[in-house]
Motif scaffolding. Sequence first.
Motif, PDB file in Angstrom:
ATOM      1  N   LEU A   1      81.098 117.923 130.015  1.00 37.92           N
ATOM      2  CA  LEU A   1      80.707 117.121 131.168  1.00 37.92           C
ATOM      3  C   LEU A   1      79.286 117.479 131.601  1.00 37.92           C
ATOM      4  O   LEU A   1      78.902 118.651 131.601  1.00 37.92           O
ATOM      5  CB  LEU A   1      81.671 117.341 132.336  1.00 37.92           C
ATOM      6  N   HIS A   2      78.523 116.461 131.952  1.00 43.92           N
ATOM      7  CA  HIS A   2      77.188 116.686 132.501  1.00 43.92           C
ATOM      8  C   HIS A   2      77.337 117.385 133.843  1.00 43.92           C
ATOM      9  O   HIS A   2      78.166 116.993 134.670  1.00 43.92           O
ATOM     10  CB  HIS A   2      76.472 115.348 132.652  1.00 43.92           C
ATOM     11  N   PRO A   3      76.551 118.439 134.112  1.00 46.32           N
ATOM     12  CA  PRO A   3      76.781 119.227 135.338  1.00 46.32           C
ATOM     13  C   PRO A   3      76.531 118.472 136.627  1.00 46.32           C
ATOM     14  O   PRO A   3      77.186 118.739 137.628  1.00 46.32           O
ATOM     15  CB  PRO A   3      75.807 120.412 135.178  1.00 46.32           C
ATOM     16  N   GLN A   4      75.601 117.515 136.637  1.00 52.32           N
ATOM     17  CA  GLN A   4      75.302 116.791 137.877  1.00 52.32           C
ATOM     18  C   GLN A   4      76.109 115.490 137.933  1.00 52.32           C
ATOM     19  O   GLN A   4      76.019 114.675 137.017  1.00 52.32           O
ATOM     20  CB  GLN A   4      73.807 116.454 137.972  1.00 52.32           C
ATOM     21  N   PRO A   5      76.886 115.293 138.988  1.00 49.70           N
ATOM     22  CA  PRO A   5      77.605 114.008 139.133  1.00 49.70           C
ATOM     23  C   PRO A   5      76.657 112.905 139.560  1.00 49.70           C
ATOM     24  O   PRO A   5      75.601 113.149 140.171  1.00 49.70           O
ATOM     25  CB  PRO A   5      78.640 114.315 140.221  1.00 49.70           C
ATOM     26  N   GLY A   6      77.031 111.672 139.251  1.00 52.10           N
ATOM     27  CA  GLY A   6      76.242 110.507 139.646  1.00 52.10           C
ATOM     28  C   GLY A   6      76.978 109.686 140.687  1.00 52.10           C
ATOM     29  O   GLY A   6      78.025 110.084 141.206  1.00 52.10           O
ATOM     30  N   ARG A   7      76.414 108.517 140.993  1.00 56.08           N
ATOM     31  CA  ARG A   7      77.036 107.628 141.985  1.00 56.08           C
ATOM     32  C   ARG A   7      76.923 106.191 141.504  1.00 56.08           C
ATOM     33  O   ARG A   7      75.964 105.805 140.823  1.00 56.08           O
ATOM     34  CB  ARG A   7      76.374 107.783 143.352  1.00 56.08           C
ATOM     35  N   LEU A   8      77.919 105.412 141.864  1.00 47.36           N
ATOM     36  CA  LEU A   8      77.955 104.003 141.481  1.00 47.36           C
ATOM     37  C   LEU A   8      76.963 103.222 142.337  1.00 47.36           C
ATOM     38  O   LEU A   8      76.948 103.348 143.562  1.00 47.36           O
ATOM     39  CB  LEU A   8      79.363 103.447 141.658  1.00 47.36           C
ATOM     40  N   LEU A   9      76.124 102.402 141.674  1.00 48.70           N
ATOM     41  CA  LEU A   9      75.137 101.601 142.389  1.00 48.70           C
ATOM     42  C   LEU A   9      75.676 100.221 142.732  1.00 48.70           C
ATOM     43  O   LEU A   9      75.604  99.784 143.875  1.00 48.70           O
ATOM     44  CB  LEU A   9      73.854 101.470 141.554  1.00 48.70           C
ATOM     45  N   PHE A  10      76.212  99.509 141.733  1.00 45.68           N
ATOM     46  CA  PHE A  10      76.723  98.166 141.993  1.00 45.68           C
ATOM     47  C   PHE A  10      77.610  97.728 140.834  1.00 45.68           C
ATOM     48  O   PHE A  10      77.595  98.321 139.752  1.00 45.68           O
ATOM     49  CB  PHE A  10      75.576  97.158 142.186  1.00 45.68           C
ATOM     50  N   ALA A  11      78.380  96.688 141.100  1.00 45.51           N
ATOM     51  CA  ALA A  11      79.177  96.009 140.074  1.00 45.51           C
ATOM     52  C   ALA A  11      78.688  94.573 139.991  1.00 45.51           C
ATOM     53  O   ALA A  11      78.454  93.913 141.013  1.00 45.51           O
ATOM     54  CB  ALA A  11      80.664  96.042 140.427  1.00 45.51           C
ATOM     55  N   ASP A  12      78.523  94.088 138.760  1.00 45.62           N
ATOM     56  CA  ASP A  12      78.000  92.734 138.555  1.00 45.62           C
ATOM     57  C   ASP A  12      78.976  91.702 139.131  1.00 45.62           C
ATOM     58  O   ASP A  12      80.192  91.922 139.194  1.00 45.62           O
ATOM     59  CB  ASP A  12      77.794  92.486 137.066  1.00 45.62           C
ATOM     60  N   LEU A  13      78.434  90.583 139.558  1.00 42.05           N
ATOM     61  CA  LEU A  13      79.251  89.522 140.151  1.00 42.05           C
ATOM     62  C   LEU A  13      79.796  88.551 139.126  1.00 42.05           C
ATOM     63  O   LEU A  13      80.617  87.700 139.457  1.00 42.05           O
ATOM     64  CB  LEU A  13      78.410  88.746 141.186  1.00 42.05           C
ATOM     65  N   THR A  14      79.356  88.675 137.870  1.00 40.08           N
ATOM     66  CA  THR A  14      79.746  87.724 136.829  1.00 40.08           C
ATOM     67  C   THR A  14      80.580  88.429 135.771  1.00 40.08           C
ATOM     68  O   THR A  14      80.267  89.550 135.362  1.00 40.08           O
ATOM     69  CB  THR A  14      78.505  87.092 136.176  1.00 40.08           C
ATOM     70  N   VAL A  15      81.636  87.777 135.310  1.00 40.09           N
ATOM     71  CA  VAL A  15      82.489  88.290 134.243  1.00 40.09           C
ATOM     72  C   VAL A  15      81.995  87.721 132.916  1.00 40.09           C
ATOM     73  O   VAL A  15      81.739  86.523 132.794  1.00 40.09           O
ATOM     74  CB  VAL A  15      83.967  87.909 134.474  1.00 40.09           C
ATOM     75  N   ASP A  16      81.855  88.599 131.926  1.00 44.08           N
ATOM     76  CA  ASP A  16      81.426  88.157 130.600  1.00 44.08           C
ATOM     77  C   ASP A  16      82.491  87.230 130.010  1.00 44.08           C
ATOM     78  O   ASP A  16      83.663  87.603 129.881  1.00 44.08           O
ATOM     79  CB  ASP A  16      81.224  89.371 129.694  1.00 44.08           C
TER      80      ASP A  16
END
Length: 423
Positions: A258-273
């Motif tokens: 595991l990478h030692p530094q955690p990240g954070r979620l920025l956004f989820a796309d509004l369109t489904v592929d």
Amino acid sequence: MAARLPHIPAWSLLSLLVLVLAACGKGDGAPQQGAGGGMPPPEVGVVRVATGDIGIVRELPGRLEASRVAQVRAQATGIVLKREFREGSDVRAGQLLFRIDPGPYAAQVASAQANVAKAQAAFAKANALEQRYRPLVEANAISKQEYADAVAAEKQAEADVAAARAALRAAEINMGYTTVNAPISGRIGRALVTEGALVSQAEATQLAVIQQINPLYINFTQSATEVTELRRALQEGRLKRAGSEGAQVRVQLEDGSLHPQPGRLLFADLTVDQNTGQVTLRAEVPNPAGMLLPGMYVRVQIEQAKAGNALLLPQQAVTRSPQGDTVMVVDANGNVSQRTIRIGGAQDSKWVVLGGLAAGEQVMVDGFQKLRPGAPVKPVPWGASSGPAGTAAVPASAPASAAAPAASAASAPASAASQAKKG
């Protein structure tokens, strides 16, 4: 002559043998009896249920991407004179990268400066003529038309000065393009041109690429069905939001670390592929040591919500089948019963249990091979028994003690028979 032993009847020898066997059966080496006259109940490893808020963690595939990418391209046409950076190094914004031959652009600057001087001289002449004509027209010494022509000539000369200065500024800007500077801070790759190469402004020749890798972006996808179920569970109150600052993200590398530094979620796309039925999400992860590189394939562990009154159980405690997920619950009297539970996902090597168990109950983790129908067990904390997991905690001396009465019983008939023969 030796005295003869008295004659012992055979029935007396048999009675003596029975007494010897009974005495041996009461010795210290006899196995202990249970409360019901049988063996003691077998020990099984259990864990005690403790409920709380448990994060619902999903593991999704993703790719790393630089947070900022700048393609350094030529904005001037000429010969590259020198490369001023070390390939693969970190550069700062504004740092000099390339030098392009400035000769032609220096000549354009000189020509523009001359045009500015020429326009300024013409303006000075027109301005002097306008000032000389002004008192004459007031005294009617010249016609008003002549004065109007002088005023127009002055304004035309002033406009010519402004145009010449603009041309000079454009020439200076073009000459500035002969020194190529870094537009952003980041890590620069290999040089795409060498000294002596001809680069073109018209083709916008690419010279190098700079990427900012701290922080990095992670682009990953999640099934639209999972996203819909998660949002429905949040709206209905079955799950809680992970936090006000967004879901936490952990990056798992290809080697499983595991990478030692955690990240954070920025956004989820509004369109489904339409082709895959997936939703694209983006997260940001710190990368101060530069361990992560753009383009790497990673696994993303994202905690999108929390389950209230949930618990974690070791995976070996749960039996999964198409009919349902079950566990073995041990009550205070040692009785074992099967219980159906509801699982909400996996976290590390444990299942997240959302329902079916209450706080304080004991769930079996090992010792399943010791269960007998209707027979009680002795629950012990999982991992606390002296023997290996899944084995009975029987003292090592038990087989030897149990064998002692048999040995005594086997030797008793031989001793009695010897006495009978002597008699």
